[in-house]
Enzyme design. Structure first.
Site, mmCIF file in Angstrom:
data_model
loop_
_atom_site.group_PDB
_atom_site.id
_atom_site.type_symbol
_atom_site.label_atom_id
_atom_site.label_comp_id
_atom_site.label_asym_id
_atom_site.label_seq_id
_atom_site.Cartn_x
_atom_site.Cartn_y
_atom_site.Cartn_z
ATOM 1 C CB THR A 77 -0.923 -0.171 1.270
ATOM 2 O OG1 THR A 77 -1.587 -1.282 1.385
ATOM 3 C CG2 THR A 77 -2.041 1.125 1.365
ATOM 4 C CG HIS B 114 -8.756 -0.872 -5.638
ATOM 5 N ND1 HIS B 114 -8.834 -0.846 -4.100
ATOM 6 C CD2 HIS B 114 -9.600 -1.691 -6.093
ATOM 7 C CE1 HIS B 114 -9.745 -1.874 -4.020
ATOM 8 N NE2 HIS B 114 -10.309 -2.360 -5.158
#
Ligand code: ATP
Ligand code: MG
Length: 155
Positions: A109, A133
């Site tokens: 992330t 994503h």
């Protein structure tokens, strides 16, 4: 009954049985910087089939619905503001082990912690603006695909 399908027919059948779908978004930062084509090339190069893709712009409320699992987290306002800040490319991807393999290709992330060669390492700037994503499980993939695409777009 023994089903025998020789050669490539066997592999085609195997692929169909084992194939899995996941959902991805090229996020506004990557689109703004002109990385869309490069990221799609990484995805196709890793063996994913692009089942559906479109350009979209979502409102803050739509971003809040998409990331509802994170409602209440300190970064939620910033995340939903960012996701509604410009055009995105939502897409449905297919391959064997698609969900886990896409997460691996994306990297951590926080791009500062992402492995060399991953999409976030190459194209992302910060934990908040991290280029891509990818769904994290089968149930979330099903919800996210349905959030952006109608059944008729997924043949
Ligand atoms: P994504 O769901 O977008 O694929 P992810 O699964 O790697 O990312 P999540 O934990 O689901 O990470 O968080 C969703 C998004 O929220 C992250 O992509 C990131 O942009 C943002 N985010 C997560 N943690 C933080 C944080 N500590 N500070 C700022 N933004 C964050
Ligand atoms: Mg996530």
């Amino acid at each position: 009954m023994v089903l025998y399908t020789g050669g490539s027919a066997f592999f085609a059948l195997r692929r169909e049985i084992l194939s899995q779908r996941t959902f991805s978004i090229i996020k506004p930062d990557a689109v703004r910087k002109g990385h869309t084509a490069a990221i799609l090339a990484e995805i196709e190069g890793a063996g994913f089939k692009i089942v559906a893709i479109k350009r979209a712009s979502i409102s803050k409320a739509q971003a809040e619905g998409f990331y509802a699992v994170h409602a209440g987290r300190p970064f939620f306002p910033e995340l939903t503001e960012f996701m509604s800040s410009g055009p995105i490319f939502p897409m449905v991807l297919e391959k064997e082990n698609a969900i886990a393999d896409l997460r691996k290709l994306m990297g951590a992330t926080d791009p500062a912690k992402a492995e060399e060669g991953t999409i976030r390492k190459k194209y992302a700037e910060s934990i908040g603006e991290n280029a891509i994503h990818g769904s994290d499980a089968e149930e979330t993939a099903a919800f996210e695909i349905g959030y952006f695409f109608a059944g008729l777009e997924l043949k």
